[in-house]
Design a protein around this motif. Structure first.
Motif, mmCIF file in Angstrom:
data_model
loop_
_atom_site.group_PDB
_atom_site.id
_atom_site.type_symbol
_atom_site.label_atom_id
_atom_site.label_comp_id
_atom_site.label_asym_id
_atom_site.label_seq_id
_atom_site.Cartn_x
_atom_site.Cartn_y
_atom_site.Cartn_z
ATOM 1 N N THR A 48 0.835 -1.154 -0.036
ATOM 2 C CA THR A 48 -0.070 -0.139 -0.101
ATOM 3 C C THR A 48 0.874 1.358 -0.103
ATOM 4 O O THR A 48 0.615 2.188 -0.871
ATOM 5 N N ASP A 67 -4.815 -1.963 -7.209
ATOM 6 C CA ASP A 67 -4.105 -3.086 -6.104
ATOM 7 C C ASP A 67 -4.952 -4.323 -6.104
ATOM 8 O O ASP A 67 -5.924 -4.379 -6.595
ATOM 9 N N GLU A 68 -4.085 -5.460 -5.602
ATOM 10 C CA GLU A 68 -4.586 -6.622 -5.310
ATOM 11 C C GLU A 68 -5.306 -6.892 -6.737
ATOM 12 O O GLU A 68 -6.203 -7.639 -6.832
HETATM 13 MG MG MG Z 1 -2.243 -4.807 -0.173
#
Ligand code: MG
Ligand code: ADP
Length: 261
Positions: A91, A193-194
Motif C-alpha cells: 500500500t 491494487d490486489e
Molecule cells: Mg495490499
C-alpha cells in the motif's frame, strides 16, 4: 552497478525493464518530486517534509523491499508492475509516490481527482484510505472512498472533484463515471491494487461489458492517456501478466522473494 545488483540480491528484489532506477535504501533518501516551477518546487519540498514526518510517526525504520524499488520507479513517472507477498507494505509502496506526485498542492489545489486507486473490495478501499490519511497528515489533500451514498450526496459544492485522491472498486468508479458524477480528465496516476483478486471480484454472472477488464479499460479511456499506471499484486499468475501487458507501457517490473503464483 554491481553494488546495486548485490543490494537487490540481498533483499530478494528482482527487477526487469529498461533503465530501472536504483532502490531507495532509506526513507531519508526520498527524492523531491519533479516540478515545473519554483513555486511548485517549494510546495514539493513541503510535501516531502510532511511525508517524512508522517513516515516517522508510523515508526517505520526503513522501507520494505517492494517500497525500496517501487517508490523510486514511480517517482520517476514510470509504469510499474510489482509482485510482493501479503503484508509486505505494498500500500505505502504506491501511496508514498502518489503523495509525492500531488506535491504541488499549494499550486494545484482544487484541480479535481488526480490519483485513482482501485481495489477489489470496499473493505480494501477503506484500508487504503486509512493509509492515505495517515501518510497525508499535514497536507491539504483530500481523499475519499467512493460509495453510492457519496455519489448521491456529492451533487453541487464541486461534487467529487473537490477530492484529490479517489479510492474505490472498478465497478463503483464505472457506475459514477457513467452517471456523470465522476470526471477523470485530471487523473495523473491510476493504481490497480490486489490485481490478482480483482479478477475474482468480477467474473461470474456478469455481462461482457461489465467484466473487470472492460471496467478497467473504460476507466483508463476516461483518464488522460499520459496518466501513469501501476499494478500491485501478491501473485503473478497469467491473468495478472496479461493485464500488465495490455495496460502498462515500458514498465519497471518488480518481484520480491519467490512469488506465490
Ligand atoms: Mg495490499
Ligand atoms: P500488503 O498490501 O503488501 O499486504 P500492507 O500495505 O497492508 O501490505 O502493509 C502491511 C503492514 O505493514 C501494515 O500494517 C503497514 O502499516 C505496515 N508497513 C508498511 N510499510 C512499512 C515499513 N516500511 N516498515 C514497517 N511496517 C510497514
Amino acid at each position: 552497478k554491481e553494488e546495486i545488483a548485490a543490494f537487490r540480491r540481498r533483499l530478494g528484489i528482482k527487477v526487469e525493464g529498461s533503465d530501472v532506477p536504483a532502490p531507495l535504501a532509506e526513507f531519508s533518501q526520498l527524492p523531491a518530486a519533479k516540478t515545473r516551477s519554483a513555486a511548485a518546487a517549494e510546495s514539493a519540498a513541503h510535501a516531502r517534509g510532511a511525508l517524512l514526518s508522517a513516515i516517522e510517526a508510523s515508526d517505520w525504520t526503513e522501507p520494505t523491499p517492494v517500497q525500496m524499488q517501487a517508490i523510486p520507479a514511480m517517482a520517476e513517472g514510470r509504469d510499474v508492475l510489482a509482485a510482493a507477498p501479503t503484508g509486505s507494505g505494498k500500500t505505502a509502496a504506491y501511496v508514498i509516490p502518489a503523495l509525492m506526485l500531488l506535491g504541488g498542492d499549494a499550486v494545484t489545489k482544487g484541480e479535481g481527482i488526480r490519483a485513482l486507486l482501485l481495489a477489489p473490495t470496499r473493505e480494501l478501499a477503506a484500508q487504503i484510505h486509512r493509509e492515505v490519511e495517515r501518510l497525508a497528515a499535514g497536507r491539504k489533500l483530500k481523499a475519499c472512498v467512493l460509495s453510492k451514498a457519496l455519489v448521491a450526496g456529492s451533487r453541487g459544492q464541486g461534487g467529487l472533484a473537490k477530492n484529490d485522491i479517489l479510492i474505490c472498486t472498478p465497478m463503483r468508479a464505472v457506475a459514477a463515471l457513467r452517471s456523470g458524477a465522476l470526471t477523470l480528465t485530471r487523473v495523473r496516476l491510476v493504481v490497480l491494487d490486489e490485481a490478482d483478486k480483482l479478477f475474482d471480484a468480477g467474473r461470474e454472472g456478469q455481462a461482457p461489458e461489465d467484466t473487470f477488464i472492460a471496467q478497467v479499460d473504460e476507466l483508463l479511456a476516461a483518464c488522460p492517456s499520459t496518466a501513469q499506471r501501476a499494478l500491485f499484486s501478491a501473485t503473478l499468475g497469467p491473468h495478472v501478466k496479461e493485464l500488465a501487458t495490455s495496460v502498462l507501457r515500458d514498465p519497471v517490473s518488480i518481484s520480491i522473494g519467490t512469488p506465490n503464483a
